[in-house]
Design an enzyme around this catalytic site. Structure first.
Site, PDB file in Angstrom:
ATOM      1  N   ASN A  13       1.211  -1.427  -0.118  1.00 60.43           N
ATOM      2  CA  ASN A  13       0.214   0.294  -0.136  1.00 60.43           C
ATOM      3  C   ASN A  13       1.027   1.495   0.124  1.00 60.43           C
ATOM      4  OD1 ASN A  13      -1.781   2.073   0.392  1.00 60.43           O
ATOM      5  ND2 ASN A  13      -2.459   1.412   2.403  1.00 60.43           N
ATOM      6  N   TRP A  14       1.326   2.455  -1.052  1.00 63.27           N
ATOM      7  CA  TRP A  14       1.771   2.535  -1.238  1.00 63.27           C
ATOM      8  C   TRP A  14       1.522   4.204  -0.280  1.00 63.27           C
ATOM      9  CZ3 TRP A  14       4.206   2.707  -7.171  1.00 63.27           C
ATOM     10  CH2 TRP A  14       4.834   1.442  -7.331  1.00 63.27           C
ATOM     11  N   LYS A  15       0.561   4.160  -0.364  1.00 60.54           N
ATOM     12  CA  LYS A  15      -0.470   5.314   0.807  1.00 60.54           C
ATOM     13  C   LYS A  15      -0.043   6.521  -0.645  1.00 60.54           C
ATOM     14  CE  LYS A  15      -0.601   3.123   4.565  1.00 60.54           C
ATOM     15  NZ  LYS A  15      -0.545   3.520   5.360  1.00 60.54           N
ATOM     16  N   HIS A  98      -9.854   1.234   4.169  1.00 57.08           N
ATOM     17  CA  HIS A  98      -8.166   1.572   5.297  1.00 57.08           C
ATOM     18  C   HIS A  98      -8.660   2.421   5.847  1.00 57.08           C
ATOM     19  CE1 HIS A  98      -4.427   2.855   6.001  1.00 57.08           C
ATOM     20  NE2 HIS A  98      -3.749   1.222   5.080  1.00 57.08           N
ATOM     21  N   GLU A 100      -6.909   4.642   7.271  1.00 56.75           N
ATOM     22  CA  GLU A 100      -6.909   5.762   7.562  1.00 56.75           C
ATOM     23  C   GLU A 100      -8.378   7.187   6.004  1.00 56.75           C
ATOM     24  OE1 GLU A 100      -3.396   5.636   4.681  1.00 56.75           O
ATOM     25  OE2 GLU A 100      -2.144   4.910   7.306  1.00 56.75           O
ATOM     26  N   GLU A 170      -5.996  -5.345  10.489  1.00 60.23           N
ATOM     27  CA  GLU A 170      -4.979  -4.272  10.140  1.00 60.23           C
ATOM     28  C   GLU A 170      -5.332  -3.073  11.220  1.00 60.23           C
ATOM     29  OE1 GLU A 170      -2.610  -3.281   6.799  1.00 60.23           O
ATOM     30  OE2 GLU A 170      -4.614  -1.993   6.689  1.00 60.23           O
ATOM     31  N   GLY A 176       2.032   2.709  10.756  1.00 61.71           N
ATOM     32  CA  GLY A 176       2.984   3.387  10.746  1.00 61.71           C
ATOM     33  C   GLY A 176       3.405   3.827  11.845  1.00 61.71           C
ATOM     34  N   SER A 216       2.677  -2.229  10.094  1.00 60.01           N
ATOM     35  CA  SER A 216       4.322  -2.668  10.465  1.00 60.01           C
ATOM     36  C   SER A 216       4.592  -3.471  10.121  1.00 60.01           C
ATOM     37  CB  SER A 216       4.521  -1.810  12.114  1.00 60.01           C
ATOM     38  OG  SER A 216       4.056  -0.084  12.095  1.00 60.01           O
ATOM     39  N   GLY A 237       2.766  -1.294   4.240  1.00 58.85           N
ATOM     40  CA  GLY A 237       2.020   0.629   3.872  1.00 58.85           C
ATOM     41  C   GLY A 237       4.224   0.729   4.055  1.00 58.85           C
ATOM     42  N   GLY A 238       5.034   1.442   4.997  1.00 59.20           N
ATOM     43  CA  GLY A 238       6.193   1.905   4.743  1.00 59.20           C
ATOM     44  C   GLY A 238       7.142   1.142   4.231  1.00 59.20           C
TER      45      GLY A 238
HETATM   46  P1  PGA Z   1       2.958   0.258   7.454  1.00 58.88           P
HETATM   47  O1  PGA Z   1       0.845   0.630   6.844  1.00 58.88           O
HETATM   48  O2  PGA Z   1       3.355  -1.296   7.246  1.00 58.88           O
HETATM   49  O3  PGA Z   1       2.978   1.492   7.479  1.00 58.88           O
HETATM   50  O4  PGA Z   1       2.246   0.147   8.956  1.00 58.88           O
HETATM   51  C1  PGA Z   1       0.071  -0.552   6.266  1.00 58.88           C
HETATM   52  C2  PGA Z   1      -0.742   0.087   6.198  1.00 58.88           C
HETATM   53  O5  PGA Z   1      -1.519   0.580   6.318  1.00 58.88           O
HETATM   54  O6  PGA Z   1      -1.775  -0.881   5.424  1.00 58.88           O
END
Ligand code: PGA
Length: 255
Positions: A13-15, A98, A100, A170, A176, A216, A237-238
């Protein structure tokens, strides 16, 4: 339950990251690193990177997804993108619900359900996100929260359509933050979700449904998380923003 019956999928997930040039470079760097993956490999990019990523991934095992879609197929919804346009751009997956989106953009269980329906109707595979807030975990209501999110999100989704649903657990407190759920916490939640799918759709569908962990996950902790019986991959994500890190997680999932 039998892990061998379902496909592990590692999705990035590149956001809101990566210009088109960076997207092209990242997919090109990733291609040789994941070509022998023993799991599905997906990158979910910003809308404007989709076509670039699809082109860069052509002929490889990397699939491309979006991070949201609207529930209507067209109309007066300024700033929104319908599922069909994502298909047209070459996306095969879409992340829905998601945390966010829920936190910053007013997403509710009901809109998650509408978007899921629209994505399935357009022929997309849905990575459906659920997860509790820190306070909800502390109150011991993870199951109530996640149970409601999933039950509402899947309203009107048939057993047959479950083939196109991946569930991503999640926990919001782990996204994050660098705080990963322990492998046991991830397993407990993913097993709960599989049990819920069994109640809604039967044991066979539950055994075939991919349930990812996200929050994470990185090259260091992926092996332990993915070794758990009910954790069938990850939403990353990251660590999906650097090809070697993402490839290391893909390698851990293939073991
Ligand atoms: P993260 O994000 O790996 O940076 O914690 C995961 C996500 O939001 O899908």
């Amino acid at each position: 339950m039998n892990k061998a019956k379902r496909a592990a999928v590692i999705a990035g997930n590149w956001k809101m990251n990566k210009s088109r040039a960076e997207a092209k470079a990242l997919v090109e760097e990733l291609r040789p690193l994941v070509e022998n993956a023993g799991c599905g490999v997906v990158v979910c990019t910003p809308y404007l990177d989709i076509e670039t990523a699809v082109k860069a991934a052509e002929g490889s095992n990397i699939k491309v997804g979006a991070q949201n879609c609207h529930w209507a197929d067209h109309g007066a919804f300024t700033g929104e993108i319908p599922a069909e346009m994502l298909r047209e751009a070459g996306a095969e997956y879409v992340i829905i619900g998601h945390s966010e989106r829920r936190q910053y953009f007013g997403e509710t269980d009901e809109t998650v359900n509408k978007r899921t329906r629209a994505a399935l109707d357009a022929g997309l595979r849905v990575i459906l996100c659920c997860g509790e807030l820190l306070g909800e975990r502390q109150q011991n209501i993870m199951e109530e929260v996640v149970g409601r999110q999933i039950k509402v999100a899947l309203l009107g989704v048939s057993k047959e359509e479950m083939k196109n649903i991946i569930i991503a657990y999640e926990p919001v407190w782990a996204i994050g933050t660098g705080v990963t759920a322990t492998a046991d916490q991830a397993e407990e939640a993913c097993a709960f979700i599989r049990g819920l799918i069994a109640k809604l759709y039967g044991k066979e569908t539950a055994e075939a449904t991919t349930v990812q962990y996200g929050g994470s996950m990185n090259a260091k902790n992926a092996g332990e998380l993915l070794s758990k019986e009910d954790v069938d991959g990850g939403l990353i994500g990251g660590a999906s923003l650097k090809a070697p890190d993402f490839a290391a997680i893909v390698a851990a999932a293939g073991k």
